[in-house]
Design a protein around this motif. Structure first.
Motif, PDB file in Angstrom:
ATOM      1  N   LEU A 311       0.926  -1.350   0.057  1.00  0.00           N
ATOM      2  CA  LEU A 311       0.126   0.081  -0.008  1.00  0.00           C
ATOM      3  C   LEU A 311       0.930   1.189  -0.123  1.00  0.00           C
ATOM      4  N   LYS A 319      -7.160   2.827   4.433  1.00  0.00           N
ATOM      5  CA  LYS A 319      -7.234   1.869   3.141  1.00  0.00           C
ATOM      6  C   LYS A 319      -8.006   0.686   3.341  1.00  0.00           C
ATOM      7  N   ARG A 320      -8.491   0.088   2.363  1.00  0.00           N
ATOM      8  CA  ARG A 320      -9.495  -0.903   2.400  1.00  0.00           C
ATOM      9  C   ARG A 320      -8.731  -2.314   2.199  1.00  0.00           C
ATOM     10  N   ASP A 386      -8.236  -1.953  -1.568  1.00  0.00           N
ATOM     11  CA  ASP A 386      -6.978  -1.524  -2.048  1.00  0.00           C
ATOM     12  C   ASP A 386      -5.897  -2.692  -2.239  1.00  0.00           C
ATOM     13  N   GLY A 410     -10.429  -2.420  -5.671  1.00  0.00           N
ATOM     14  CA  GLY A 410     -10.069  -0.975  -6.109  1.00  0.00           C
ATOM     15  C   GLY A 410      -8.937  -0.757  -6.503  1.00  0.00           C
ATOM     16  N   GLU A 411      -8.019  -1.944  -6.323  1.00  0.00           N
ATOM     17  CA  GLU A 411      -6.623  -1.905  -6.750  1.00  0.00           C
ATOM     18  C   GLU A 411      -6.268  -3.393  -6.769  1.00  0.00           C
TER      19      GLU A 411
END
Length: 441
Positions: A311, A319-320, A386, A410-411
């Motif tokens: 991250l 942050k998820r 994320d 998301g990522e």
């Protein structure tokens, strides 16, 4: 006349043992001091997930339509004493709070409650994992004409039914030929199928389980230590494990590096073993187990740091994080000392917005970590994340559609804490993929 069997304690071990004994053809009476457990089991239901267990209960619990009626449950010590010829004690021996030693209070209580009701000629059989020397002490609490044997359990969660009906070995610690004869009668079915029947004294029988678990823990922590070295040297621990696993002296099993072992047995058993060795003046013989424990716990922290690095190396705040897995192993709903939940909890405490999904462990996880978020599917857990952490190697996770998950993430960052996913497939689907002890690409 056919032996009648009782099982004292109907938790994970006891419920499985009682059901298996009925499956082997014996009349069985299970006892627990918790009425809710007895009520549930009397309906052929279990409070835990164990493949195949409810099906056996359905076949044998009295009062269930179409059952053999061989299996009943009670809260009465008097009924147990009157009914049984062979009494299996299957109660828990958890780790003492604030100590390494195991808590023998449940075992001691079971023996104290059972002893006054035993018939002369009865055989009491301990299956609980206890410190060496316990059997000799407990034998002295039984009445005249009652014998004790020790028969350690080797159940693997997810395979407990098979491990009881088709064990890879049966170990009995006995002090008489009669006790051995009775246990050979109990286990005649598995022995007839080829299960080895190993006869020992009390101390050896008590040591077998803790020695086996210590060896297993050592093997797991060894490959995890090699993962640390591979990370430092840019090596590949999966290829390393494959190469050394071909050595017949080592073998391939339990050489998958990851975030380490957990559960209700392995960690507490090796700690209790160390504590007992210290009491016996043999503490130096087991000092290596401290490092085994340390390596195991260190890998959880390493997973947290891998997530932080993925991250950007800063804070988890805002942050998820999606966590796939809550149980300490697949095919179980057991979250005791779960490395997956430990990692999830650490990240949550550091400000991460953590969402967990597990095929069977959600209810238990919620009870243990109510402040984490939980999703109803892997897809929902990953939505908007994320980073995604794979922390329990369920088959469902190995079969995930990487492309479909990539559409909702998301990522596209996948961190494999169990070295069980196909790195090539995930990378081809556009994911940045990292696994413990493996090169970055």
């Amino acid at each position: 006349m056919a032996l009648k069997i009782t099982v004292i304690g109907t938790g994970y071990l006891g419920a499985t043992h009682a059901a298996a004994m009925a499956e082997l053809g014996f009349e069985v009476l299970g006892l627990d001091v918790v009425p809710e457990k007895i009520e549930l089991l009397s309906q052929a239901r279990v409070p835990m997930y164990e493949p195949g267990l409810e099906e056996i209960l359905q076949r044998h619990v009295a009062g269930i339509e179409g059952s053999s009626g061989r299996l009943r449950f009670t809260t009465s010590w008097e009924e147990v004493g009157e009914f049984g010829d062979v009494h299996f004690v299957c109660v828990n021996t958890p780790q003492k709070h604030g100590e390494y030693a195991c808590d023998m209070s449940y075992v001691d209580s079971a023996f104290a409650s059972l002893a006054p009701h035993l018939k002369a000629g009865s055989l009491v059989v301990g299956k609980s994992t206890v410190p060496v020397g316990s059997a000799a002490r407990l034998a002295g609490t039984l009445g005249e004409g009652v014998e004790l044997a020790w028969n350690p359990e080797f159940l693997r969660e997810g395979f407990a039914v098979s491990d009881t009906l088709h064990p890879d070995r049966i170990v009995v610690g006995v002090e008489s030929e009669r006790a051995e004869k009775l246990l050979r009668e109990v286990y005649a079915g598995p022995v007839g199928e080829g299960s080895p029947f190993v006869v020992t004294d009390f101390p050896t029988a008590e040591l077998v389980k803790t020695a086996a678990n210590s060896f297993l823990a050592t093997k797991i922590s060894f490959i995890n230590a090699m993962a640390e070295v591979c990370e430092a040297a840019d090596g590949d621990v999966v290829k390393l494990a494959e190469a050394i696993g071909h050595d017949e002296r080592i073998g391939k099993k339990f050489l998958r590096a990851g975030i380490g072992f957990g559960g209700g047995c392995l960690p507490k058993d090796i700690r209790a073993f160390m504590a007992r060795a210290g009491e016996l003046g043999a503490d130096q013989a087991l000092t290596f187990l401290r490092e085994i424990d340390s390596v195991n716990m260190r890998r959880r922290g390493a997973m947290v740091e891998m997530a932080r690095e993925a991250l950007g190396g800063g804070s988890f705040l805002g942050k998820r994080v999606a966590v796939l897995g809550a149980t300490f192993k697949p095919d179980s709903d057991d979250v005791r000392d779960s490395p997956a939940l430990n990692v999830a909890g650490q990240i949550h405490l550091q400000g991460g917005q953590v969402t967990v999904y597990d095929p069977k462990g959600m209810e238990n996880a919620r009870r243990l970590f109510p402040t984490l978020a939980y999703a109803d599917s892997a897809l929902d857990a990953v939505r908007g994340a994320d980073v995604v952490l794979h922390l329990t190697e369920w088959q469902e996770f190995r079969e995930l559609d990487a492309a479909a998950l990539g559409e909702v993430a998301g990522e596209r960052i996948m961190l494999d804490g169990r070295n069980a996913l196909d790195a090539v497939a995930w990378r081809e689907a556009g994911w940045t993929f990292r696994a413990m002890g493996r090169p970055r690409a």
